[in-house]
Design a protein around this motif. Structure first.
Motif, PDB file in Angstrom:
ATOM      1  N   LEU A  98     -55.330 133.839  -5.730  1.00 55.15           N
ATOM      2  CA  LEU A  98     -56.190 132.667  -5.858  1.00 55.15           C
ATOM      3  C   LEU A  98     -56.012 131.983  -7.205  1.00 55.15           C
ATOM      4  O   LEU A  98     -56.028 130.750  -7.296  1.00 55.15           O
ATOM      5  N   ALA A  99     -55.846 132.781  -8.268  1.00 55.65           N
ATOM      6  CA  ALA A  99     -55.665 132.193  -9.606  1.00 55.65           C
ATOM      7  C   ALA A  99     -54.400 131.345  -9.660  1.00 55.65           C
ATOM      8  O   ALA A  99     -54.408 130.225 -10.198  1.00 55.65           O
ATOM      9  N   LEU A 100     -53.317 131.856  -9.113  1.00 55.18           N
ATOM     10  CA  LEU A 100     -52.062 131.089  -9.098  1.00 55.18           C
ATOM     11  C   LEU A 100     -52.211 129.820  -8.263  1.00 55.18           C
ATOM     12  O   LEU A 100     -51.709 128.754  -8.643  1.00 55.18           O
ATOM     13  N   LEU A 101     -52.899 129.940  -7.130  1.00 52.94           N
ATOM     14  CA  LEU A 101     -53.132 128.774  -6.280  1.00 52.94           C
ATOM     15  C   LEU A 101     -53.969 127.720  -6.999  1.00 52.94           C
ATOM     16  O   LEU A 101     -53.660 126.518  -6.951  1.00 52.94           O
ATOM     17  N   MET A 102     -55.025 128.175  -7.704  1.00 51.28           N
ATOM     18  CA  MET A 102     -55.890 127.239  -8.424  1.00 51.28           C
ATOM     19  C   MET A 102     -55.172 126.609  -9.614  1.00 51.28           C
ATOM     20  O   MET A 102     -55.382 125.431  -9.924  1.00 51.28           O
ATOM     21  N   LEU A 103     -54.313 127.371 -10.275  1.00 46.97           N
ATOM     22  CA  LEU A 103     -53.542 126.810 -11.391  1.00 46.97           C
ATOM     23  C   LEU A 103     -52.609 125.709 -10.910  1.00 46.97           C
ATOM     24  O   LEU A 103     -52.538 124.629 -11.509  1.00 46.97           O
ATOM     25  N   ALA A 104     -51.903 125.979  -9.820  1.00 45.01           N
ATOM     26  CA  ALA A 104     -50.982 124.978  -9.284  1.00 45.01           C
ATOM     27  C   ALA A 104     -51.741 123.745  -8.817  1.00 45.01           C
ATOM     28  O   ALA A 104     -51.340 122.601  -9.098  1.00 45.01           O
ATOM     29  N   GLY A 105     -52.842 123.955  -8.113  1.00 43.54           N
ATOM     30  CA  GLY A 105     -53.638 122.819  -7.654  1.00 43.54           C
ATOM     31  C   GLY A 105     -54.271 122.049  -8.797  1.00 43.54           C
ATOM     32  O   GLY A 105     -54.352 120.816  -8.755  1.00 43.54           O
ATOM     33  N   GLY A 106     -54.714 122.771  -9.839  1.00 41.02           N
ATOM     34  CA  GLY A 106     -55.329 122.105 -10.979  1.00 41.02           C
ATOM     35  C   GLY A 106     -54.370 121.181 -11.701  1.00 41.02           C
ATOM     36  O   GLY A 106     -54.715 120.048 -12.047  1.00 41.02           O
ATOM     37  N   VAL A 107     -53.154 121.662 -11.930  1.00 43.57           N
ATOM     38  CA  VAL A 107     -52.150 120.828 -12.589  1.00 43.57           C
ATOM     39  C   VAL A 107     -51.831 119.596 -11.747  1.00 43.57           C
ATOM     40  O   VAL A 107     -51.693 118.474 -12.260  1.00 43.57           O
ATOM     41  N   LYS A 108     -51.741 119.791 -10.445  1.00 40.70           N
ATOM     42  CA  LYS A 108     -51.438 118.672  -9.552  1.00 40.70           C
ATOM     43  C   LYS A 108     -52.551 117.622  -9.579  1.00 40.70           C
ATOM     44  O   LYS A 108     -52.292 116.417  -9.688  1.00 40.70           O
ATOM     45  N   PHE A 109     -53.827 118.073  -9.497  1.00 36.98           N
ATOM     46  CA  PHE A 109     -54.940 117.136  -9.449  1.00 36.98           C
ATOM     47  C   PHE A 109     -55.143 116.413 -10.775  1.00 36.98           C
ATOM     48  O   PHE A 109     -55.541 115.241 -10.791  1.00 36.98           O
ATOM     49  N   ILE A 110     -54.893 117.099 -11.887  1.00 33.39           N
ATOM     50  CA  ILE A 110     -55.050 116.453 -13.191  1.00 33.39           C
ATOM     51  C   ILE A 110     -54.102 115.264 -13.327  1.00 33.39           C
ATOM     52  O   ILE A 110     -54.427 114.250 -13.961  1.00 33.39           O
ATOM     53  N   ASN A 111     -52.939 115.372 -12.724  1.00 28.38           N
ATOM     54  CA  ASN A 111     -51.946 114.304 -12.787  1.00 28.38           C
ATOM     55  C   ASN A 111     -52.059 113.317 -11.630  1.00 28.38           C
ATOM     56  O   ASN A 111     -51.173 112.477 -11.439  1.00 28.38           O
ATOM     57  N   THR A 112     -53.156 113.406 -10.867  1.00 30.51           N
ATOM     58  CA  THR A 112     -53.357 112.510  -9.733  1.00 30.51           C
ATOM     59  C   THR A 112     -54.501 111.544 -10.035  1.00 30.51           C
ATOM     60  O   THR A 112     -55.637 111.976 -10.214  1.00 30.51           O
ATOM     61  N   PRO A 113     -54.246 110.256 -10.122  1.00 35.45           N
ATOM     62  CA  PRO A 113     -55.332 109.292 -10.358  1.00 35.45           C
ATOM     63  C   PRO A 113     -56.143 109.044  -9.080  1.00 35.45           C
ATOM     64  O   PRO A 113     -55.721 109.403  -7.986  1.00 35.45           O
ATOM     65  N   GLY A 114     -57.312 108.441  -9.277  1.00 36.96           N
ATOM     66  CA  GLY A 114     -58.118 108.056  -8.118  1.00 36.96           C
ATOM     67  C   GLY A 114     -59.202 109.057  -7.786  1.00 36.96           C
ATOM     68  O   GLY A 114     -59.466 110.018  -8.530  1.00 36.96           O
ATOM     69  N   LEU A 115     -59.857 108.824  -6.629  1.00 35.07           N
ATOM     70  CA  LEU A 115     -60.981 109.631  -6.182  1.00 35.07           C
ATOM     71  C   LEU A 115     -60.658 110.267  -4.838  1.00 35.07           C
ATOM     72  O   LEU A 115     -59.852 109.747  -4.068  1.00 35.07           O
TER      73      LEU A 115
END
Length: 246
Positions: A98-115
């Protein structure tokens, strides 16, 4: 059929968690309420994970998080045995995954603009994902430590049990109170405002921090663990809790 089971289990988990948190530590109500809370959280987490396979990864991750923290909190106060070791080993794998999944998703979302569809900025979701990933890595490090060195005793063992139980309860409470429509189905209008919905979460965090502060330094405090059918160890642990602060 899973959704009603999930809702009922989540509601029971919130009530039982509050009862266990407020009850006299080491007493019958505390122990039995805690066990029922764990089972309610496991049912809620498993059903949320299954529902998440159709509804989205958010429910899947939240369900696994709830089951992980509740399960490892419970094994913390159980006698060490082969099956608790297997549970803790499986939990370690879940936490790391889960930690690896959340890290990958977190990096992706931080670089994604919008709502997103709920109006929450993707960058906010990314930051929260990284925070949860960090917490999971800390929890996984604790799991690895007890697998190598054994379960701690006294204050550290109580602290491990306490914060994991509280975080599992926080997941259940946050899932309910974060959505106004859910609260409005159960509570009257004055309790559906944002400050009132945030109040239970803040009270839970404050209670957890309070108890962590109260048990710090209690290095030799026994843990209420049942070793036999007569429950002599449980009674000894209950007496120790009663003699402890709070």
């Amino acid at each position: 059929m899973l959704l009603p089971i999930h809702v009922v289990a989540g509601g029971l988990a919130i009530v039982l968690g509050a009862v266990a948190l407020l009850a006299k530590k080491g007493g019958t109500v505390h122990r039995r309420g805690g066990v029922l809370f764990v089972w309610s959280m496991l049912v809620m987490g498993i059903t949320a994970s299954v529902l998440g396979l159709r509804r989205g990864p958010g429910d899947l991750v939240a369900g696994l998080l709830a089951a992980y923290f509740a399960g490892t909190a419970w094994t913390t106060v159980r006698p060490t045995s082969p099956w608790t070791r297997r549970i803790n080993g499986s939990a370690l794998a879940v936490a790391v995954g889960l930690a690896l999944l959340m890290l990958a998703g977190g990096v992706k979302f931080i670089n994604t603009p919008g709502l997103n569809s709920a109006g929450v900025p993707f960058r906010t979701i990314g930051v929260m994902s990284l925070v949860i990933a960090t917490l999971l890595l800390v929890a996984a490090a604790g799991d690895l430590r007890i697998m190598r060195s054994g379960m701690p005793r006294g204050g550290p063992r109580l602290a491990r049990h306490l914060w994991r139980m509280c975080f599992a309860l926080l997941i259940a409470a946050g899932s309910f109170f974060s959505i106004r429509e859910r609260v409005a189905k159960v509570l009257p209008e004055p309790f559906t405002s944002a400050p009132m919905r945030a109040l239970p979460i803040l009270l839970l965090l404050g209670t957890m921090l309070y108890w962590l502060w109260r048990i710090q330094g209690r290095r030799t405090l026994p843990v209420p663990v049942r070793h036999d059918r007569a429950g002599s160890a449980a009674r000894a642990g209950a007496n120790a809790w009663r003699e402890s602060p709070g």
